[in-house]
Design a protein around this motif. Structure first.
Motif, PDB file in Angstrom:
ATOM      1  N   ASP A  15      14.348 -54.435   4.213  1.00 49.26           N
ATOM      2  CA  ASP A  15      12.869 -53.811   3.928  1.00 49.26           C
ATOM      3  C   ASP A  15      12.767 -54.325   2.379  1.00 49.26           C
ATOM      4  OD1 ASP A  15      10.622 -52.476   3.401  1.00 49.26           O
ATOM      5  OD2 ASP A  15      11.150 -51.168   5.089  1.00 49.26           O
ATOM      6  N   ASP A  32       3.088 -64.147   3.174  1.00 47.86           N
ATOM      7  CA  ASP A  32       1.970 -63.925   4.511  1.00 47.86           C
ATOM      8  C   ASP A  32       2.648 -62.507   4.966  1.00 47.86           C
ATOM      9  OD1 ASP A  32       0.289 -64.467   6.516  1.00 47.86           O
ATOM     10  OD2 ASP A  32       1.873 -65.623   7.680  1.00 47.86           O
ATOM     11  N   HIS A 140       7.413 -67.740  15.944  1.00 49.37           N
ATOM     12  CA  HIS A 140       7.246 -66.432  15.245  1.00 49.37           C
ATOM     13  C   HIS A 140       5.720 -66.296  15.767  1.00 49.37           C
ATOM     14  CE1 HIS A 140       5.865 -63.452  12.476  1.00 49.37           C
ATOM     15  NE2 HIS A 140       6.829 -63.078  12.188  1.00 49.37           N
ATOM     16  N   SER A 169       9.718 -66.115  10.124  1.00 50.38           N
ATOM     17  CA  SER A 169      10.513 -67.352  10.514  1.00 50.38           C
ATOM     18  C   SER A 169      11.111 -68.370   9.414  1.00 50.38           C
ATOM     19  CB  SER A 169       9.794 -68.257  11.670  1.00 50.38           C
ATOM     20  OG  SER A 169       8.855 -68.680  11.168  1.00 50.38           O
ATOM     21  N   THR A 171       9.068 -70.113   7.129  1.00 53.33           N
ATOM     22  CA  THR A 171       8.266 -71.043   6.657  1.00 53.33           C
ATOM     23  C   THR A 171       8.156 -71.357   5.396  1.00 53.33           C
ATOM     24  OG1 THR A 171       7.030 -70.774   8.802  1.00 53.33           O
ATOM     25  CG2 THR A 171       6.199 -72.494   7.183  1.00 53.33           C
ATOM     26  N   GLU A 187      13.280 -60.315   4.948  1.00 56.21           N
ATOM     27  CA  GLU A 187      12.676 -60.292   6.664  1.00 56.21           C
ATOM     28  C   GLU A 187      13.426 -59.123   6.943  1.00 56.21           C
ATOM     29  OE1 GLU A 187      10.239 -61.111   8.390  1.00 56.21           O
ATOM     30  OE2 GLU A 187      10.844 -59.616   9.780  1.00 56.21           O
TER      31      GLU A 187
END
Ligand SMILES: C[S@@+](CC[C@H](N)C(=O)[O-])C[C@H]1O[C@@H](n2cnc3c(N)ncnc32)[C@H](O)[C@@H]1O
Length: 215
Positions: A15, A32, A140, A169, A171, A187
């Motif tokens: 987290d 994002d 994703h 994912s 990017t 992630e």
């Protein structure tokens, strides 16, 4: 917490609320986050621009990140690009340079997306059709095209590592590695983390091959 080091990339499964306060300053944050608009677990669609795959519901887009996450991000760099900036405008300072992704389509989905940046200066627009995702291989539900994230990194003024605390994912990591930049990614969902590791490993391997660093 799991940590993977893949060439120029350091990837944390965990987290970002726990990990961000422990990180050193970085060259830039390009990210994002969840917008809080329920885009997780979409059903399959067909039709214009190739449609969309189905994804399992994981619940990550139920709400947007709290203000203290944006404060933690701003403590790590003066160079920041945040997609979905229109959902976070009340917790970010007013600046001039917004980025616009024009999806090159005028169908029944959104015509484009907005990113807030920490920069003052002229707004910039990138026209890029979302069918780019078919070239990248969509894994994703809200995956961004690699070309879009490379364009973002091109706008970054800071040197040093690029951090994405909501990497999905991976990017941003693929783009950073293809541009020879150090990358730090975080992630929380193990499935997306594994996809990110694989995509970033592939990008690193291709880079090594072209520079002759491969064994
Ligand atoms: C909008 S998606 C990012 C998609 C990414 N741009 C891509 O191209 O794949 C946001 C991601 O943030 C992750 N996430 C949400 N809250 C998080 C948290 N507190 N810490 C780390 N990751 C989180 C979600 O699991 C989701 O994969």
């Amino acid at each position: 917490m799991r940590v993977e080091t893949i060439g120029l990339a350091t990837l944390y499964l965990g987290d970002c609320r726990d990990i961000l306060p422990k990180l050193p300053k970085v060259g830039a944050v390009v990210t994002d986050p969840p917008y809080g608009i329920g885009k997780d677990g979409q059903k399959r669609t067909t039709g214009g621009n190739g449609g969309r795959k189905a994804y399992d519901f994981k619940g990550w887009d139920a709400e947007r990140p709290a203000r203290d996450i944006f404060d933690a991000i701003r403590a790590l760099s003066d160079d920041i690009i945040i997609w979905g900036g229109n959902y976070f405008a009340d917790v970010l300072p007013a600046t001039g340079k917004w980025l616009v992704w024009d999806k090159g389509q005028r169908i029944n989905q959104s015509d484009g997306e907005l990113a807030w940046t920490s920069y003052h200066g002229a707004l910039r627009i990138k026209v890029l059709n979302r069918v780019e995702l078919m070239t990248d291989g969509a894994e994703h539900p809200t995956q961004k095209p690699v070309k879009l994230m490379k364009w973002c990194i091109d706008q970054v003024r800071g040197h040093g590592a690029i951090l994405d605390p909501f990497m999905g994912s991976g990017t941003t990591g693929v783009a950073a590695i293809q541009m020879g930049r150090e990358f730090i990614g975080i992630e929380r969902e193990p499935e997306y983390f594994d996809i990110a590791c694989k995509r970033i490993e592939d990008a690193q391997r291709q880079g090594d091959f072209f520079t002759g660093a491969a064994a």
